[in-house]
Design an enzyme around this catalytic site. Structure first.
Site, PDB file in Angstrom:
ATOM      1  CG  HIS B 355      -2.910  -0.396   4.220  1.00 19.11           C
ATOM      2  ND1 HIS B 355      -3.009   0.767   4.967  1.00 19.11           N
ATOM      3  CD2 HIS B 355      -2.671   0.013   2.939  1.00 19.11           C
ATOM      4  CE1 HIS B 355      -2.852   1.820   4.167  1.00 19.11           C
ATOM      5  NE2 HIS B 355      -2.650   1.392   2.933  1.00 19.11           N
ATOM      6  N   GLY B 387      -1.960   6.911  -2.640  1.00 20.76           N
ATOM      7  CA  GLY B 387      -2.629   6.807  -3.936  1.00 20.76           C
ATOM      8  C   GLY B 387      -2.777   8.158  -4.603  1.00 20.76           C
TER       9      GLY B 387
END
Lengths: 774, 401
Positions: B355, B387
C-alpha cells in the site's frame, strides 16, 4: 584469538572494545562457510547478558576465521591467545600447529583456569618460550576484574610486563602475577572453599539454602553465595578444576573429593544454569505469572521450593552491620552445638588454615590471595582480611584448645609477635611469612582511605589527595545525595581550602551515586513540606551550577551507577574522567519525577551543542528528541562509551579502563587543568524548542499510551518532561538562561511531588529497588 | 459537459518499503517513469501531447522531502513531458491517487483534451507521518484522535466489531493466496512497467571502502510484497504491531511500500481524431467523512454516495477493489457495506500486495480496469478508507468489453 568458546569470544570482545583488531579463529568446517564455528561462537558472545561488548559497533574490529585458512592472521598478530577447551592434549596440539607461523615478535599465551602452563608449552623452542606465558581470565572477562598471569620460568620479564601493562591499562584488569601452580590462586582457594562448604553442609544436615545464607552477603560475599555461584560456573567446569587439583596436588588429594551427591548430579547431567538445573532450578510458578526457584535436597536429590534459611544464629548475626561483628557473633557467641557456628568453623575456618598453609607454595603474601578473591570472586574482603575482621588471635585460641596443629605461616606470625595479617599504622603493611615480618603493600588499595581529611560530615568528606588536589568523597548509602552532601560540596566550592588548586568529585564505594536521597524526599512529601522540598531542590541546583562554573577546575570521576541526581552532578561537572563501566542515566520518571538538578537544562545545552554544525532548528530538535526518548524510557548506559554516544559524556571526557586507576587519572587531569590556567565556564543560554516540538514529543507518548505500552501516569510524566525540555511556553528559538530552565525544572518537580502516584512510586522504589508502573 | 476516457495507464510494480528493490529510488523518479510510460502506451503523437496535455495531477500522502514541493511538476519535467502541461500534487492520504484520477477526469470534462491522474509514494524515502511531525497543540490537547495512528484505529475497529485475530489472519492468508496466484498467472504484467534502478551494494552499517563501489544495479519487474511462504501458523505467531495487546500484526495489516501509477485521460474529440479504444471511464466518485478514530469504516458512506451518483446498484458492480489498510478494517467494511467477498480483491489486496499510500488509489483503478477487461465485465468499484476519518469510492466502467 584461537578458540571461539565462551572465554575466547568474550575475551575477543573485550580486546575489541579496547581498540584491538582481533582475529577470532576456530576449527574450519566443511561447507560453504568455513568459519561457521567461529561465527556461532561470536554470535553467542554478541548475545551474552550482560553484554560482552562496550558498544555494538566494536564488533567491526573482530574478523572471523579458521585455524587452517587464516595463517596470515597468525603471521600478522602481535599477541596470539589460545583459549580452546581445558584439555592439555588439545591445547598442545593446536599450539604446536600454530606456533611455527607466528611473527618473531609475537607473544603467545594460553588461557587456562589452572592447567600447568609449563607442560602446555614444554615442547616450545627456548627462544619462543621467552615470549610465551599463561593467562587466566575470569568469566565473564569484561566484568570480573581479575587476570592471573602465569609466566614460564624462562618467560622474558619484559614480555610479562608488557601483557600486564596492556591488561591493566587497556583492558582494565587487576593483574596478579602468579606461580604456575595447579589452579593458580583464585580457583585454588575458591574451589577449596566450595568443597568445604558443600561437605560441611552435608555433614551437618544443612540445606543448600542454609549454606548459601551463611556464605553470601553475610560475609560480604556475592548474593549467589556457594551453590548458586556453582550453578553459574557449571558443575562440569567445577569438576574439572577439582579433578585438576586432585591429580596435581598429591598431598592434598583427600581434600579435593566431590561429595557423593554432586558426583551423582554430574552423572545425571545436572550441570547448573547451562543444563537448566543444578543446585537450584527455576520453573514456572504453579499458579499464575512469574517463576519460582526450587532448591535441591542433597540427600534425596529432590527439588523443593526454595526456603528462607531459619537458622536462629543467622538471624542474630544479620542484625549486625559489620562483617567482622557478624562473624564473631557466629563463631564465638553462638552455642557450641549451633549448626551455623559449626558450619562456619568447618568451611571458613578450614579455608583460613588452608590459605595460610599454601602461602609458601604460591610464593604469595596474604595480600595477593585476598586480591585474587576480591577481584576474581567479587568478595568484599579476601580470606585473610575476613580472618583479621573475625579476630585472628581468638581463632588461633580456638584451634589450639582443640589441639589443632597450625600452619607454618601462622606460627611465624605468632613468633614475630604479630596479631593480625594486616596493619594500617604506622604504614599500610601486610605480614609476609617468608620474611617473618611486615612489608609494604604493593597492590592497589583505596587511595581515599589514606588521604588527609579536610572537612567532613556523615555523608560526604573533603580530602586532600596531595599536589593541591582535593577530593569530594560521598560515603552515604549507595552514595545518595542529601542535604549534608549538598552543604559540604557547596561550601567547598564557595570557599575551598587555600591549599587546593582543583577538585575531584569521586569515591571508591560500590557505586558513584544512585542520585537524590529518596527516603528524605518521601518523608517531606508525606509531611507536605512543599517549601522545604522546593528549597532542597534549589540548593541542589545551585550546587550543580556552582560546580559547573567553579573558579577552580572540578573533575568528576564517575563509575558504576551514576543515575538521577548522580548523573546530573556528572553532567554539571566541567570535566569528566569516567570509568569505562559507567551506567548513567536520568531515571527520575521511574520514581514519578523529572530531572530537576539541572538534568533537563544540561540535556538542552548538550543537544544545542551537538546541533550547532548542522541546520540549527532541525538538528537541535532531533538531538533533543533523541535525549527526550532516552530520559522518558529511563535508559541507563551500558558503558561510558555508550554514554558518550548519547551525549551524557561530552567530547572532553576521558574514559579510563581500570577502576583502580580512575581517581589517579582524575587527579592528574585536575592537576593538568589547574597547571594550564583554568578559565571558569561562562553562563550559557539554552534554546527553547517551542510548542510544536513539544507537541511532537507529546504526540509520541500519547500514542504509546493509546497503544497500551505505557500507563496514564507515564504519559503525564513524559509530557511534563517534554514541556520542560521544550522550554515551557517560551517562543521557539528564544534563548533561556540556565536559571530560567532550572526554575521550569523545579516547578515541574514540585507539581509532581504533590501527586499520589509519585509518592507511591518513590515508596515502592525504596521498598523493592524496582520502579512501579502505576 | 464533455466526456472523459481513460486511454492508457501504467504503474510500477509495488516495492517493499525499507528492504525492497525500490528503497533507494527517489519517488519523483518512479512517478516520471509511469508518466512517460502512460503517454507512450497511449500512442498519442508528441505534438498532440504538447498541444493537448493540460494537467498532470498526482496524489501523494506525505508530500515532503524527495516527494516534496510539487512532485507532480518535478516528475513531469523529469519525464520530459511538454512544459506546456501544468501539474499539481494533491493529498487525500490513502485516496490521493483516486482523487487525482477524479480531478483529471473533471479537467477533461471541463474542456481539456488530455490530462493525467495518478499517484506516487515512497514510504522508504519519506516515513508515514513525515520526517518532522508537527501536531497542532490545541488539537493534541482537545481532540487527540485527530492524530491517532492508523494501526490504533484498526484496533478500535476490532474492539468495536468484535472481529478477532483468527478472522484477520485468515483474511490475510487469503489475500496472499490470491495475490500469489495473480502473480503466478502474470495477471499484472500488462499494466506494470519494470523499474531499472540501483541499490546500495552493502548494508548501511558496513563501512564503504570506495564510494564508487557503493551501488549495484537492480531491476523490479513484479510486485514484491507477497510472501510466498506465508502460512496460517506464521501469521499466528506474529506479535501485535501497534497495541501492546492488540490483534493487528505486521501480517494482517497492509505493507508499507513504494510505487507510482498514472492514467491518461482524453476528451471525446481527441479520441475520435486518433481512433483510440479507451480502457474505460470513471462513472462517479464520492468522498465522505467519519470520526477520525473510526476511519476504517469511511468507505461505507462513500460507496453508497458513489453508487447513487452513478445511478447504479451494488449488485451491478462486477468487481470491487477495497483497499486493505488492515484486514480487520476490510472485514468490517465488507460486512457493513454488504459487499460480496467473492468479488472483493480477486487478485489480493494491500495486505499482500502493499500500500504505497498516495499511489494506491491510482494503482487500484488500473488493476481494476485490466481485470474487468480480462473478465469482460463492465463495472468496478474502487474504494478505500482515509486517515483522519474519511472514505472515498469511485465507479469505473470497462469500455473494452
Amino acid at each position: 584469538m584461537l578458540g571461539s568458546g565462551a572465554m575466547g569470544a568474550q575475551i575477543a570482545a573485550l580486546l575489541a572494545g579496547a581498540g584491538a583488531e582481533v582475529w577470532l579463529l576456530d576449527l574450519p568446517t566443511e561447507g560453504p562457510d568455513r568459519n561457521a564455528i567461529a561465527r556461532a561462537g561470536w554470535k553467542r558472545a554478541l548475545a551474552a547478558k550482560p553484554p560482552a561488548l562496550y558498544l555494538a559497533g566494536d564488533a567491526r574490529r573482530v574478523t572471523l576465521g579458521n585455524f587452517d585458512g587464516d595463517l596470515e592472521a597468525l603471521r600478522a598478530a602481535d599477541w596470539v591467545i589460545e583459549a580452546v577447551a581445558e584439555e592439555l592434549a588439545i591445547k598442545r596440539a593446536l599450539l604446536e600447529k600454530t606456533a611455527p607461523h607466528l611473527a618473531p615478535h609475537a607473544i603467545l599465551s594460553t588461557n587456562t583456569s589452572g592447567l600447568p602452563v609449563a607442560e602446555i608449552f614444554a615442547w616450545l623452542p627456548a627462544e619462543r618460550r621467552r615470549r610465551a606465558l599463561g593467562t587466566h581470565f575470569f568469566n565473564p572477562p569484561r566484568y570480573l576484574h581479575l587476570l592471573e598471569l602465569a609466566p614460564l620460568a624462562d618467560t622474558g620479564p619484559e614480555v610479562a610486563a608488557a601483557i600486564k601493562e596492556l591488561a591493566e591499562k587497556r583492558l582494565g584488569k587487576g593483574v596478579l602475577v602468579v606461580r604456575d601452580t595447579p589452579n593458580f590462586i583464585a580457583n585454588r582457594v575458591g574451589t577449596f572453599s566450595f568443597l568445604r562448604a558443600a561437605r560441611a553442609a552435608v555433614e551437618l544436615g544443612l540445606s543448600l539454602e542454609d549454606a548459601d545464607a551463611l556464605t553470601g552477603p553475610l560475609l560480604g560475599w556475592p548474593k549467589s553465595a556457594t551453590f548458586r555461584t556453582a550453578d553459574l560456573v557449571g558443575l562440569d567446569v567445577l569438576a574439572k578444576v577439582v579433578e585438576n587439583a586432585r591429580r596435581r596436588l598429591p598431598g592434598e588429594d583427600a581434600l579435593y573429593q566431590l561429595p557423593g551427591f554432586i558426583v551423582e548430579m554430574l552423572r545425571r547431567g545436572w550441570l547448573g544454569e547451562k543444563s537448566g538445573q543444578g543446585f537450584y532450578r527455576r520453573e514456572p510458578a504453579p499458579e499464575g505469572a512469574g517463576s519460582q526457584v526450587l532448591a535441591l535436597d542433597p540427600k534425596s536429590l529432590q527439588y523443593h521450593p526454595r526456603r528462607r534459611s531459619e537458622l536462629p544464629a543467622l538471624a542474630r548475626a544479620e542484625a549486625l552491620t559489620e562483617p567482622g561483628a557478624r562473624l564473631r557473633a557466629l563463631l564465638f557467641d553462638a552455642p557450641a552445638d549451633d549448626r551455623a557456628r559449626q558450619f562456619l568453623w568447618r568451611s571458613l575456618g578450614e579455608l583460613w588454615l588452608y590459605c595460610a598453609a599454601i602461602l609458601p607454595e604460591l610464593e604469595a603474601t596474604p595480600e595477593t590471595v585476598d586480591c585474587a578473591l576480591r577481584w576474581g570472586f567479587n568478595w568484599e574482603l579476601g580470606p585473610f582480611e575476613l580472618w583479621d575482621a573475625a579476630g585472628l588471635s581468638a581463632t588461633l585460641q580456638y584451634w589450639k584448645s582443640a589441639g589443632r596443629t597450625l600452619p607454618e605461616a601462622v606460627r611465624r606470625l605468632e613468633a614475630a609477635g604479630a596479631a593480625t595479617w594486616y596493619q594500617a599504622a604506622p604504614r599500610r603493611q601486610v605480614f609476609d611469612p617468608a620474611r617473618d615480618g611486615y612489608r609494604a603493600r604493593r597492590l592497589p588499595a583505596p587511595r581515599l582511605a589514606r588521604a588527609e581529611l579536610l572537612r567532613h560530615n556523615a555523608s560526604c568528606s573533603l580530602k586532600d589527595l596531595g599536589d593541591g588536589i582535593g577530593c569530594l568523597e560521598f560515603h552515604s548509602k549507595l552514595n545518595t545525595i542529601g542535604p549534608e552532601t549538598v552543604e559540604l560540596v557547596t561550601a567547598a566550592l564557595a570557599d575551598p581550602p587555600p591549599q587546593l588548586r582543583a577538585l575531584v568529585v569521586g569515591n571508591q564505594g560500590a557505586q558513584f551515586s544512585a542520585g537524590a536521597n529518596l527516603l528524605l524526599l518521601l518523608l517531606e512529601i508525606e509531611a507536605e513540606n512543599w517549601d522545604d522540598i522546593g528549597l532542597a531542590v534549589e540548593r541542589f541546583q545551585q550546587m550543580n551550577l556552582a560546580l559547573k562554573r567553579a573558579a577552580i577546575p572540578v573533575v568528576a570521576a564517575p563509575f558504576g551507577l551514576a543515575i538521577g541526581g548522580g548523573c546530573e552532578l556528572m553532567l554539571s561537572a566541567p570535566r569528566v574522567v569516567a570509568h569505562v563501566e559507567l551506567y548513567c542515566g536520568l531515571v527520575e520518571l521511574g520514581v514519578g519525577l523529572i530531572p530537576a538538578g539541572g538534568g533537563c537544562k544540561e540535556t538542552m545545552l548538550r543537544a544545542a551543542a551537538q546541533a550547532r554544525p548542522g541546520k540549527p532548528a532541525d538538528a537541535y530538535e532531533d538531538a533533543l528528541q533523541a535525549a527526550f526518548e532516552i530520559i522518558a524510557r529511563g535508559q541507563v548506559s551500558g558503558s561510558a562509551l555508550e554514554a558518550r554516544q548519547w551525549g551524557f559524556l561530552d567530547g572532553s571526557a576521558a574514559i579510563v579502563a581500570n577502576r583502580d586507576r580512575l581517581l589517579q587519572e582524575a587527579q592528574s587531569e585536575a592537576l593538568r587543568l589547574a597547571g594550564r590556567g583554568w578559565i571558569p565556564r561562562p553562563a550559557e543560554t539554552a534554546p527553547a524548542a517551542g510548542a510544536t516540538l513539544r507537541a511532537r514529543l507529546e504526540l509520541g507518548v500519547h500514542l504509546l499510551r493509546e497503544a497500551g505500552w505505557i500507563g496514564a501516569y507515564d504519559e503525564r510524566l513524559a509530557r511534563t518532561l517534554a514541556r520542560v525540555l521544550a522550554g515551557g511556553d517560551a517562543p521557539a528559538g528564544a534563548r533561556l538562561t540556565e536559571e530560567a530552565v532550572l526554575e521550569l525544572e523545579r516547578e515541574a518537580f514540585l507539581s509532581l511531588c504533590g501527586e499520589p502516584q509519585t509518592r507511591d512510586r518513590i515508596a515502592h522504589m525504596l521498598k523493592t529497588g524496582k520502579p512501579l508502573r502505576n | 459537459m464533455n466526456a472523459a476516457y481513460i486511454i492508457a495507464a501504467a504503474r510500477t510494480p509495488v516495492g517493499r518499503a525499507g528492504r525492497g528493490t525500490l528503497r533507494a529510488t527517489r519517488p519523483d523518479e518512479l512517478a516520471a517513469l509511469v508518466l512517460a510510460a502512460a503517454l507512450e502506451r497511449s500512442g498519442i503523437p508528441p505534438e498532440e501531447a504538447r498541444r493537448g496535455l493540460e494537467d498532470v495531477i498526482l496524489g501523494c500522502a506525505m508530500p515532503e522531502a524527495e516527494q516534496g514541493l510539487n512532485v507532480a511538476r518535478l516528475a513531469a519535467l523529469r519525464a520530459g513531458l511538454p512544459v506546456e502541461a501544468a501539474a499539481m500534487t494533491v493529498n487525500r492520504f490513502c485516496a490521493s491517487g483516486l482523487e487525482a484520477l477524479a480531478l483529471a477526469d473533471a479537467r477533461v470534462r471541463a474542456g481539456a483534451a488530455l490530462a493525467i491522474g495518478g499517484g506516487v509514494e515512497s514510504m522508504s524515502r519519506v516515513p508515514m507521518g513525515g520526517h518532522r511531525p508537527s501536531p497542532n497543540p490545541w488539537l493534541l490537547e482537545h481532540y487527540p484522535d485527530a492524530y491517532l495512528s492508523m494501526g490504533l484505529t484498526a484496533e478500535r475497529l476490532a474492539e468495536e466489531t468484535g472481529i478477532g485475530r483468527e478472522a484477520a489472519d485468515a483474511y490475510a492468508l487469503e489475500s496472499h493466496r490470491r495475490a500469489l496466484a495473480a502473480l503466478a498467472a502474470e495477471r499484472f504484467r500488462e499494466e506494470t512497467v519494470a523499474v531499472e534502478t540501483r541499490l546500495p551494494a552493502q548494508p548501511a552499517d558496513e563501512p564503504l571502502a570506495h564510494p564508487a563501489a557503493g551501488w549495484r544495479a537492480a531491476r523490479l519487474e513484479h510486485d514484491e510484497c507477497p510472501r510466498a511462504g506465508t502460512t496460517a501458523e506464521a501469521l499466528a505467531a506474529l506479535p501485535p504491531a501497534f497495541h501492546a495487546r492488540g490483534k493487528v500484526t505486521a501480517g494482517n495489516a497492509s505493507q508499507m511500500s513504494d510505487g507510482a501509477a498514472a492514467l491518461l485521460l482524453a476528451s471525446e474529440p481527441l479520441l475520435r481524431r486518433h481512433q483510440l479504444h479507451p480502457l474505460g471511464r470513471l462513472c462517479a466518485y464520492a468522498v465522505a467523512g467519519i470520526e477520525p478514530g473510526r476511519m476504517g469504516l469511511g468507505p461505507v458512506a462513500a460507496i453508497s454516495r458513489a453508487l447513487e451518483r452513478a445511478g447504479r446498484r451494488l449488485q451491478e458492480m462486477d468487481l470491487i477493489e477495497l483497499n486493505e489498510a488492515f484486514a480487520v478494517q476490510a472485514i468490517a467494511v465488507i460486512a457493513q457495506a454488504g459487499l460480496d467477498p467473492a468479488r472483493v480483491n480477486v487478485n489480493g489486496g494491500a495486505v499482500a500486495l502493499g500500500h504505497p499510500l498516495g499511489c494506491t488509489g491510482a494503482r487500484l483503478a488500473i488493476s481494476m480496469l485490466y481485470e474487468l477487461r480480462r473478465r469482460r465485465a463492465r463495472y468496478g468499484l474502487v474504494t478505500m478508507c482515509v486517515g483522519g476519518g474519511m472514505g472515498a469510492a469511485g465507479i469505473l466502467e470497462n469500455l473494452q468489453i
